[in-house]
Every structure is written in C-alpha cells, then in structure tokens.
Design a protein around this motif. Structure first.
Motif, PDB file in Angstrom:
ATOM      1  N   MET A   1       0.815  -1.207   0.000  1.00 14.39           N
ATOM      2  CA  MET A   1       0.000   0.000   0.000  1.00 14.39           C
ATOM      3  C   MET A   1       0.850   1.260   0.000  1.00 14.39           C
ATOM      4  SD  MET A   1      -3.703   0.602   1.484  1.00 14.39           S
ATOM      5  CE  MET A   1      -4.552  -0.702   0.867  1.00 14.39           C
TER       6      MET A   1
ATOM      7  N   THR B   1       1.753   2.117  -3.491  1.00 16.58           N
ATOM      8  CA  THR B   1       0.729   2.804  -4.282  1.00 16.58           C
ATOM      9  C   THR B   1       0.672   4.275  -3.904  1.00 16.58           C
ATOM     10  OG1 THR B   1      -0.789   1.913  -2.704  1.00 16.58           O
ATOM     11  CG2 THR B   1      -0.933   1.028  -4.945  1.00 16.58           C
TER      12      THR B   1
ATOM     13  N   ILE C   1     -18.058  14.954   4.766  1.00 14.63           N
ATOM     14  CA  ILE C   1     -18.020  13.572   5.234  1.00 14.63           C
ATOM     15  C   ILE C   1     -17.121  12.703   4.363  1.00 14.63           C
ATOM     16  CG2 ILE C   1     -19.454  11.519   5.532  1.00 14.63           C
ATOM     17  CD1 ILE C   1     -21.349  13.089   6.983  1.00 14.63           C
ATOM     18  N   ASN C   2     -17.122  12.940   3.081  1.00 20.29           N
ATOM     19  CA  ASN C   2     -16.452  11.992   2.196  1.00 20.29           C
ATOM     20  C   ASN C   2     -15.084  12.406   1.695  1.00 20.29           C
ATOM     21  OD1 ASN C   2     -18.370   9.764   1.783  1.00 20.29           O
ATOM     22  ND2 ASN C   2     -19.697  11.431   1.136  1.00 20.29           N
TER      23      ASN C   2
ATOM     24  N   ARG D   1     -12.490  14.358   3.074  1.00 22.48           N
ATOM     25  CA  ARG D   1     -11.403  14.877   3.892  1.00 22.48           C
ATOM     26  C   ARG D   1     -10.086  14.205   3.493  1.00 22.48           C
ATOM     27  NH1 ARG D   1     -13.153  12.804   8.695  1.00 22.48           N
ATOM     28  NH2 ARG D   1     -14.926  11.994   7.556  1.00 22.48           N
ATOM     29  N   THR D   2      -9.001  14.972   3.556  1.00 21.27           N
ATOM     30  CA  THR D   2      -7.712  14.390   3.210  1.00 21.27           C
ATOM     31  C   THR D   2      -7.293  13.395   4.286  1.00 21.27           C
ATOM     32  OG1 THR D   2      -5.428  14.875   2.672  1.00 21.27           O
ATOM     33  CG2 THR D   2      -6.455  16.222   4.371  1.00 21.27           C
ATOM     34  N   ARG D   3      -6.257  12.613   3.994  1.00 19.53           N
ATOM     35  CA  ARG D   3      -5.925  11.588   4.989  1.00 19.53           C
ATOM     36  C   ARG D   3      -5.418  12.244   6.268  1.00 19.53           C
ATOM     37  NH1 ARG D   3      -0.598   8.624   2.460  1.00 19.53           N
ATOM     38  NH2 ARG D   3       0.638  10.534   2.441  1.00 19.53           N
TER      39      ARG D   3
ATOM     40  N   MET E   1      -7.304  13.810   8.330  1.00 14.44           N
ATOM     41  CA  MET E   1      -8.220  14.865   8.785  1.00 14.44           C
ATOM     42  C   MET E   1      -9.460  14.223   9.412  1.00 14.44           C
ATOM     43  SD  MET E   1      -8.866  18.068   9.089  1.00 14.44           S
ATOM     44  CE  MET E   1      -8.195  19.300   7.984  1.00 14.44           C
TER      45      MET E   1
ATOM     46  N   GLU F   1       0.871   5.005  10.347  1.00 17.87           N
ATOM     47  CA  GLU F   1      -0.377   4.370   9.874  1.00 17.87           C
ATOM     48  C   GLU F   1      -1.109   5.300   8.918  1.00 17.87           C
ATOM     49  OE1 GLU F   1      -1.455   1.329  10.616  1.00 17.87           O
ATOM     50  OE2 GLU F   1       0.446   1.003  11.695  1.00 17.87           O
ATOM     51  N   ILE F   2      -1.169   6.593   9.298  1.00 19.37           N
ATOM     52  CA  ILE F   2      -1.860   7.542   8.424  1.00 19.37           C
ATOM     53  C   ILE F   2      -1.192   7.565   7.057  1.00 19.37           C
ATOM     54  CG2 ILE F   2      -2.414   9.980   8.088  1.00 19.37           C
ATOM     55  CD1 ILE F   2      -2.629  10.308  11.058  1.00 19.37           C
TER      56      ILE F   2
ATOM     57  N   LYS G   1       0.193   5.291   5.582  1.00 17.79           N
ATOM     58  CA  LYS G   1      -0.060   4.091   4.784  1.00 17.79           C
ATOM     59  C   LYS G   1      -1.368   4.197   4.022  1.00 17.79           C
ATOM     60  CE  LYS G   1       2.468   0.847   7.590  1.00 17.79           C
ATOM     61  NZ  LYS G   1       2.224   0.246   8.906  1.00 17.79           N
ATOM     62  N   LEU G   2      -2.214   5.112   4.440  1.00 18.74           N
ATOM     63  CA  LEU G   2      -3.496   5.248   3.735  1.00 18.74           C
ATOM     64  C   LEU G   2      -3.242   5.720   2.311  1.00 18.74           C
ATOM     65  CD1 LEU G   2      -5.637   7.014   6.442  1.00 18.74           C
ATOM     66  CD2 LEU G   2      -5.788   4.660   5.688  1.00 18.74           C
TER      67      LEU G   2
ATOM     68  N   ASP H   1      -5.915   9.870  -1.684  1.00 16.76           N
ATOM     69  CA  ASP H   1      -7.088   9.848  -2.530  1.00 16.76           C
ATOM     70  C   ASP H   1      -7.074  11.113  -3.357  1.00 16.76           C
ATOM     71  OD1 ASP H   1      -9.565   9.585  -3.628  1.00 16.76           O
ATOM     72  OD2 ASP H   1     -10.422  10.764  -1.998  1.00 16.76           O
TER      73      ASP H   1
ATOM     74  N   MET I   1       0.773  -6.127   1.556  1.00 13.08           N
ATOM     75  CA  MET I   1      -0.381  -5.234   1.417  1.00 13.08           C
ATOM     76  C   MET I   1      -1.511  -5.659   2.346  1.00 13.08           C
ATOM     77  SD  MET I   1      -1.351  -3.791  -2.187  1.00 13.08           S
ATOM     78  CE  MET I   1      -2.703  -2.725  -2.483  1.00 13.08           C
TER      79      MET I   1
ATOM     80  N   PRO J   1      -6.224   3.592  11.054  1.00 11.00           N
ATOM     81  CA  PRO J   1      -7.256   4.607  10.836  1.00 11.00           C
ATOM     82  C   PRO J   1      -7.994   4.326   9.542  1.00 11.00           C
ATOM     83  CG  PRO J   1      -5.068   5.601  11.097  1.00 11.00           C
ATOM     84  CD  PRO J   1      -4.873   4.134  11.061  1.00 11.00           C
TER      85      PRO J   1
ATOM     86  N   THR K   1     -10.830   8.034   4.823  1.00  8.01           N
ATOM     87  CA  THR K   1     -11.958   8.932   5.002  1.00  8.01           C
ATOM     88  C   THR K   1     -13.048   8.679   3.972  1.00  8.01           C
ATOM     89  OG1 THR K   1     -10.725  10.523   3.726  1.00  8.01           O
ATOM     90  CG2 THR K   1     -10.735  10.807   6.105  1.00  8.01           C
ATOM     91  N   LEU K   2     -12.624   8.223   2.774  1.00  8.03           N
ATOM     92  CA  LEU K   2     -13.620   8.049   1.728  1.00  8.03           C
ATOM     93  C   LEU K   2     -14.322   6.724   1.945  1.00  8.03           C
ATOM     94  CD1 LEU K   2     -14.237   9.576  -1.061  1.00  8.03           C
ATOM     95  CD2 LEU K   2     -13.303   7.502  -2.012  1.00  8.03           C
TER      96      LEU K   2
END
Ligand code: HEM
Ligand SMILES: [Cu+2]
Lengths: 618, 192
Positions: A1, A4, A208-209, A211-213, A215, A608-609, A611-612, A615, B1, B10, B13-14
């Motif tokens: 991840m 990516t 709601i949908n 927000r940046t990672r 946030m 961890e954040i 790793k998101l 988007d 992965m 966490p 958000t989406l």
C-alpha cells in the motif's frame, strides 16, 4: 500500500483545464469561483437592502421631510404630497428583511464561506459534485433576478413582512403587494430553497467523504464544524419552509383554505372555511428559528478561527465549542414557538417553549466564554478581521441578553412585535453575522484574490461600523420597551410616542452614517482586488490547510499531492516550538522539541496515516 | 499489502460513494417536507372544523401495486448482480409498468374523492389528501424517470454486476418512494 501511495504522489496532475471566459467565470464548477460569485451577489444585495433601510429610516426619523427628490428612483411610490407611500413603506420593510436574512446572510455568508473554505480546509480538490454546486449558484441567481424584478412591478413587491404571514400575504385584496409581488416572492423563494438544499447536500457530502488523509472530525477546524452543522440545519429546516410556501401557493392561487378561515373583507364573506393562520406560523417558525442559527453559526465558526489565530493561542475549549454547536443545532429545532407566545398559543405549551428557549442560552453562553478565554492573555494582533470578530462577540452578548427577556412568555406580551425585538435580532443576528461576514472577507481576501486589503481603511471601516451599529440599535430598546410596534409607518400619529421623535431622528442619522462607512469597505474591496499588495503565502501565520496552496490556487487547489494532516489546527504559541504556530500538515515526528508526552505516542500513528492511500479525487 | 489491513488502522476517510450519500441527503429533505405536511395535518385537525369522510378504496390497491413494483425492481437488481440480462430488463420494465399503474390508481382515488364531494378546494381535511397524493405523485414521476434512465442504460449494456452504482441509487429511491406512500396511507388511516 505504501508503494501505491508514492505512486500516486509522484503523479502530479495538470489541474488547469483549458477554460474559456464562460467556463472559468460564469458556468464554473470551481468552488473558489462559485464562492466569489456568491460573495459578489451577496454584496450587491447588501447594498440594495441597505439602501431600502435608509429610505424607511428617512420616513421614521424625518416624518415631515419632502421626499420629492426620490421620485426619479421610486416613481409613483412618492405621493403627490412628496411623502413615501405607506404601502410601499411596508414593502420596503418586507424586502429589506427578506434580502438581508436570506440573500445576504444565508446565501452571501454560507454560500461564500462554505464553498470557499470547505475544500480548502479539509484538503479536497473540489466539492463532491461541482455540477450541483454550480447549479446551486445559478438557482440563487434566478431567485435573485425574480426578487429583483418584483421590486419594479406596478403593484409593488411583497409587503406582508419577511415572515409573510397569511391572511395578509394570502389575499390580494389585503394589500397591493400581496398580488403579483407576493407570487414572485414565492417563486423566488422556491428557487432559493432549491439552491440552499443543493448547496447543503454538497457541503455535507464533501465534509463527510472528501477529507484528506489524517483529517479526522477531531482535527477539523471549527469553521468547518460550523459550516457543516449549518448545512445540516438547513437541510432539515428549508424543506419545511417549502411545505409552508406550497400550501400558501395553493391558498393564493387555487382557492384552498389551509391558512384561511371565515374572513370578511369590506362586509363581504370570503368562501374560505376551516383554515388556520396559526398553522402557517408553526410551519414558518420551524424553519424561521433554525434559520437564525443558519445565519449565525458560520459567522461564529469564522470568528473561532480568527480569534485563535490572531490571539496566537489555541482556541479555548475546542470540544466544548463543538458540543455547544451541536447543542445549538438540536435545540434550535425545539424553540420555534417563542415567536408565537401571543398568537393564542396554549399557555402550557408557552411554558414548555419558554424553558427550551432559555436552555438554548446555555450553549450560546459557553461559546461566548470560550471566545473571551481565548482572547485572555493572548498575544493579540488587531487585524481588521480580528476587530470584526471581537465586535461580533460584543454584539452576540448584548443581543443575546435581550433574547433572555424575550424568551419569557410573560415579558414577551409587552415586548412582542415592538422595536425591542427589532433591536434584539439586529444585534444578535444582523450585526453579529454581518461582522462575521466582514471578518471572513478581511481574513480570507488574500486567499481569494492573492492580494491584501488595506489595513488602515479596514480600521476606519471597523470603528465607524461598530460604533454606528450600537448608535442605531441601542436606542431601539427604549422605544420598544415603551411599546412602539415595529412595521408602523409613522411615530408621530400617536401622542404617547411623540417624545421619541428626536431619538428616531438620531437613529436615522446614525444609520445613514453607518451605511456611508460601508462605502469605505467597498472601495477597499474592489481596489485591493486589483491594486492591493501581493499577499504572502501565509499572511497570518495560520495553521489551516488553505495556506499551503499556491498564492492563486488553480482548479484543484494543490499543485502536487494534497497535504496529509497530523494535528489539530490550533497549535499556536506551543511551548518549546521554534515558531509560534505549527500548521496542521507538520507531523509530530518533525517537532520533537514541542511535543507533549502523549503526542510523542502519536508519532507511531503517523506511519499508519501515511499508509493510507492518497485519494486524489478525480 | 494485506497485513496492513489491521483493525487499529485509521479508516480511510472516503467510505461511501458521494453520489449515493447525496441521494440519502436528498431523501432526508423529502422526508422533512412530508413530515412538515403531516404535522400540519395533525395541528389543523386538532383545531376542529374538520370534515370527516371515507378514504378512497383505491388507496389500498395502489399500495399493493407499489409494493409489487418495489419487489420487481429488487428482483431485477438481483438479476443484474448475476449478470442475468433478461431478468434485469424484465424486472425493470415490470416495475416501470407497475409504477405507471400506481399513478392510475392514484388518479382513480381522486375520482373517488370527487364522488364523495371532497374537492381540492374546500375543507382542509380534503385538501390535505390531495396535497399528500399529488406531491407524492410528483416525486413518483421523478422516480419513474430514474427507472427509465436505468432501462435505457440496461439496453445499452451499461448495467451489469460491476457497474451497479446508478441502479443501486435508483433502487434506494424507489424503495423510499414506496415506503413514503405506505407511511402516508397508514397516516391517513389512523388520523382521519
Ligand atoms: C440567548 C438566546 C436567545 C433567546 C432566548 C432568544 C429569544 C427570542 C424570542 C423569544 C424572540 C421572539 C420575540 C418576539 O417576537 O416577541 C426572538 C426573536 C428573534 N430572535 Fe432571538 N433569541 C436568542 C438568540 C437569538 C440569536 C442567536 C439569533 C440569531 C442569530 C436570534 C434571532 C432572532 C430573530 C431574527 C428574531 C425576530 C424574528 C422576527 O420576528 O422577525 N435570536 N428571540
Ligand atoms: Cu427564535
């Protein structure tokens, strides 16, 4: 991840689409341009609404004045004797209220700042649906055009008050404005409601949908919380206004009797049976009261941001602020009948609503205390935006106090529909929200136009307006306590009120001066747009994300990857820190010198954040 | 992965498709309109001067039709998930037809009201019934247009197991409109 993520990050998009003039400035889907469209339209309406108030203030303050010189503008509404036509007076009051509440302080305030700030402060490229957002503006535009046209028709615009109570508004025989003018009012408001709902759906979906990672809701700036809750309140209350208006349309145009019961006009009975005008009041105020918070909350959100930034201190009681806003949002739906204490409401219900009304003063007071404690011992920087924010707090206190009087059903019998109410809501809603709007413009002007506004002119504008507002509205309390009703054409026809003639003259002069002070703002605004000093990237040393964009952000806001958020937005003057502010996108791992023990633990979470997935929202 | 997908991570958000979310918000607004109108009905009724009459029998038939239509649409949705194109189209067309029939039944209910001498113009107790059915009907027409769009897409092979978002939105909306009618029907039965 992780791989990516870097992949996405490396791939920098070309956000400037090829735009021509029409798609860039007119039918644009860029939230920043739409925000400016709302702002400019709002300013236009504020000028119109302000001029209207000057005309009726002339009538109230100088009842003997010859107004022939207004004939070129008002035509037959100036009578042969050189006086303002009494029915047109009512129309002016009505349109002033409608314009200020809905077009300036709802569309002009929420429309501007929700559009501008939500994507920039939560880290989104644009709104959830740019198209719906564009539609929202153009519905507002159509609504504006219709309302504007209604000012010029033969029978005059709607004149039943901004609350358009039936039967006055339902029967064309009642007052000439209840003919075509009222029909246009209803059509215009239907478009307005559609515009507000389209905007609101977008604001909520975006917060709601998109927000940046990183946030999370607990790191959202209070402005966003306020704008978000405003949109929620609007989503729940504007449909009710639509229902109320729909039934009114049926009564007016199809002959139903929802709001009309047995009525005699000039000795002749109307065919209507069985309706109830109080029903309309219930439906209207179910919107109407939440609406006053729709108008106020964005201003409070803007204030929170500015007061924290310019006091160089963390906002006091971040959670308490959120909880009180939530409390206000919920309670605002259960106090509507305090506008109806004297409508023949069951006194027991009156007591229930009285209790609930006084309860809503609690979260309001919490917010005031939090502003004051944030200011307390701060390193205050008095920018014009900061002054306007402090001014807002002042109005919120002085106007809120009178709310507590009005909220007592017994006292309201004397005060209802007098100038006391006018003073109350012009301070707590009108002036406070207007100051929030001004504070927002001064504060975010550099981000909107890439240039700075002139500070000196800002100070002059502030002091004249601040003093002016108090000079205009404070005396109204006395006139109101004496019992003078609002929406009356003339004071001088009642002996009891003759003693207030000078006071009214004074108020009118103050009003004209205050309006004049706004010209300073207009000059400053338009001049600085083209000639102002170029703005630095982060002129107020602020923590929120919008200041990480380029000076003139393009469509898409950030040129590279959207920043990731690691901390709340109020790390000002943190002990040990190198500077007196740490923006939201600076990780704790980069600031070991100022981290508190529990923040050092958060360094783990940062990985961890990261790793998101980024988007990129395309 | 895979191993980064632990519980303590966490959440991204989406979480929900923004379009679907926006549809839900739109549904909230429609709910509020009808909540306002039905509350108005109760307030008005409690004030007296209220005409009593029997509700049209066609309401029962239209309720059955709208439930069947919802079932048909759901069946079509299951077919789409299994890429059963015939079932998809058949279900869609069936629910569209039933939706149109519903409107016919609602029209008949108006005829029945007129037979009872209950008109749109008159005592609010009757006017309210027309407003409920009329406004719900107007929303239903928007739902029918939505189904029609989905049919168009289905015939151009744009609806299949990997492309269902628009169909799912249509399904949500249609079920909502059915439920809204049932609410109105039960409301009118209880409060008149
Ligand atoms: C401390 C909290 C508040 C209390 C207890 C309160 C109470 C009241 C009451 C009882 C009335 C009705 C007076 C009457 O018509 O006889 C009233 C009117 C009004 N209030 Fe407040 N209020 C409060 C705060 C606010 C706030 C924060 C706003 C706006 C942001 C606001 C805006 C208005 C408006 C616009 C009206 C007059 C509407 C009209 O009749 O045209 N109030 N308030
Ligand atoms: Cu209120």
């Amino acid at each position: 991840m992780a791989s990516t993520a870097t992949l996405h990050g490396a791939d920098v998009h070309e956000h400037e689409h090829k735009d021509n003039f029409i798609t860039k400035y007119v039918f644009t889907t860029d939230h920043k341009t739409i925000a400016k469209q709302f702002l400019i339209t709002g300013i236009f309406w504020a000028i119109i609404g302000g001029l209207m108030s000057l005309i009726f203030r002339l009538q109230l303050g100088f009842p003997d004045m010859q107004l022939d010189w207004l004939r070129p503008f008002l035509g037959k509404w100036i009578t042969d004797a050189g006086k303002l036509d009494p029915e047109f007076y009512l129309a002016l009051v009505t349109m002033h209220g409608t314009i200020m509440v809905f077009f300036v302080l709802t569309a002009g305030l929420s429309g501007t700042f929700a559009n501008f700030l939500i994507p920039l402060q939560i880290g989104a490229r644009d709104m959830a649906s740019g198209f719906m957002n564009m539609l929202s503006y153009w519905f507002f535009f159509v609504s504006s055009v219709i309302m504007f046209v209604s000012l010029f028709i033969e029978t005059g615009p709607a004149s039943g008050g901004w609350v358009v109570y039936p039967p006055l508004s339902a029967l064309p025989q009642a007052v000439s404005g209840s003919g075509l003018g009222m029909t246009l009012w209803l059509v215009s408001m239907t478009f307005f409601i559609a515009s507000t709902l389209l905007g609101g759906i977008n604001y909520i979906a975006t917060v709601i949908n998109l927000r940046t990672r990183g946030m999370s809701f607990s790191k959202l700036p209070l402005t966003i919380w306020a704008l978000f809750l405003t949109a929620v309140i609007g989503l729940l209350s504007f449909p009710v206004l639509f229902a109320a208006a729909l039934l009114l349309v049926f009564d007016r145009s199809f002959g139903t009797s929802f709001y009309l019961s047995e009525i005699y006009i000039a000795g002749e009975a109307l065919p209507n049976i069985g309706g109830s005008p109080v029903l309309y009041q219930h439906l209207f105020w179910f919107l109407g009261h939440p609406e006053v918070y729709i108008v106020l909350l964005p201003a409070l959100g803007i204030t929170s941001e500015i007061i924290a930034t310019q006091s160089r201190k963390p906002i006091f009681g971040y959670k308490a602020m959120i909880i009180s806003m939530l409390g206000i949002a919920v309670l605002s739906f259960v106090v509507w009948a305090h506008h109806m204490f004297v409508s023949g409401l069951n006194p027991f219900l009156g007591s229930v609503f009285m209790l609930l009304t006084l309860v809503i003063a609690v979260p309001s007071a919490v917010k005031v205390f939090n502003y004051l404690t944030t200011l307390w011992k701060g390193n205050i920087i008095f920018t014009p935006a900061m002054l306007f924010s402090i001014g807002l707090v002042s109005f919120f206190i002085s106007g809120g106090l009178t709310g507590i009087f009005l909220g007592n059903a017994a006292i309201d019998i004397q005060l209802h529909d007098t100038y006391f109410v006018v003073a109350h809501f012009h301070l707590v809603m009108g002036s406070a929200s207007f100051f929030g709007l001004m504070a927002g413009v001064y504060h975010w002007f550099p981000k909107m136009f890439g240039r700075m506004m002139d500070e000196k002119l800002g100070y002059i504008h502030f002091w004249l307006t601040f003093v002016g507002v108090y000079l205009v509205f404070f005396p109204m309390h006395y006139i109101g306590i004496a019992g003078f009703p609002r929406r009356y054409y003339s004071f001088t026809s009642f002996d009891a009120f003759n003693i207030f003639a000078d006071l009214n003259t004074f108020v009118s002069i103050a009003a004209i001066a205050t309006f004049g002070a706004q010209l300073i703002f207009l000059f400053n605004f338009f001049y600085s747009m083209y000639r102002g000093r170029l703005a630095p990237a982060n002129p107020w040393n602020s923590n929120t994300l919008e200041w990480t964009t380029p000076r003139n952000p393009g469509h898409g806001n950030w040129e590279g990857e959207i920043p990731t958020v690691y901390r709340w937005p109020y790390d000002y003057s943190k002990p040990g820190a190198r500077e007196d502010f740490i923006p939201q996108h600076i990780p704790y791992s980069a600031t070991p010198e100022s981290n508190l023990p529990h923040e050092n633990e958060k360094i783990e979470e940062e990985k961890e954040i990261e790793k998101l997935p980024v988007d990129d929202q395309h | 992965m895979e191993n980064t997908m632990q519980l303590d991570q966490p959440k991204p958000t989406l979480s929900m498709n923004p379009k679907k979310f926006a549809l839900w918000l739109f549904i909230v607004t429609v709910v509020m309109v009808f909540a306002a109108l039905t509350s108005a009905y109760i307030v008005k009724q409690s004030e007296g001067n209220w005409l009593d009459f029997e509700l049209p029998s066609a309401f029962f038939i239209s309720s059955v039709i709208i439930v069947l239509s919802s079932i048909a649409l759901h069946w079509s949705y299951y077919a789409a998930r299994k890429d059963n194109l015939f079932g998809l189209k058949a279900g869609l067309i069936l629910s569209l037809t039933l939706g149109l029939l519903f409107l016919v039944a609602q029209y008949i209910s108006w005829v029945q009201l007129v037979e009872r001498n209950v008109y749109f113009v008159g005592n609010p107790s009757g006017s309210f019934i027309y407003v409920f059915t009329g406004l719900h009907g107007a929303h239903l027409v928007s739902g029918l247009i939505f189904i029609f769009v989905i049919i168009y897409k289905a015939f151009r092979l744009k609806i299949h197991s990997r492309s269902l978002t628009s169909f799912e939105m249509c399904l949500t909306y249609w079920h909502f409109l059915g439920a809204l009618w049932l609410y109105l029907y039960i409301f009118m039965m209880i409060n008149h």
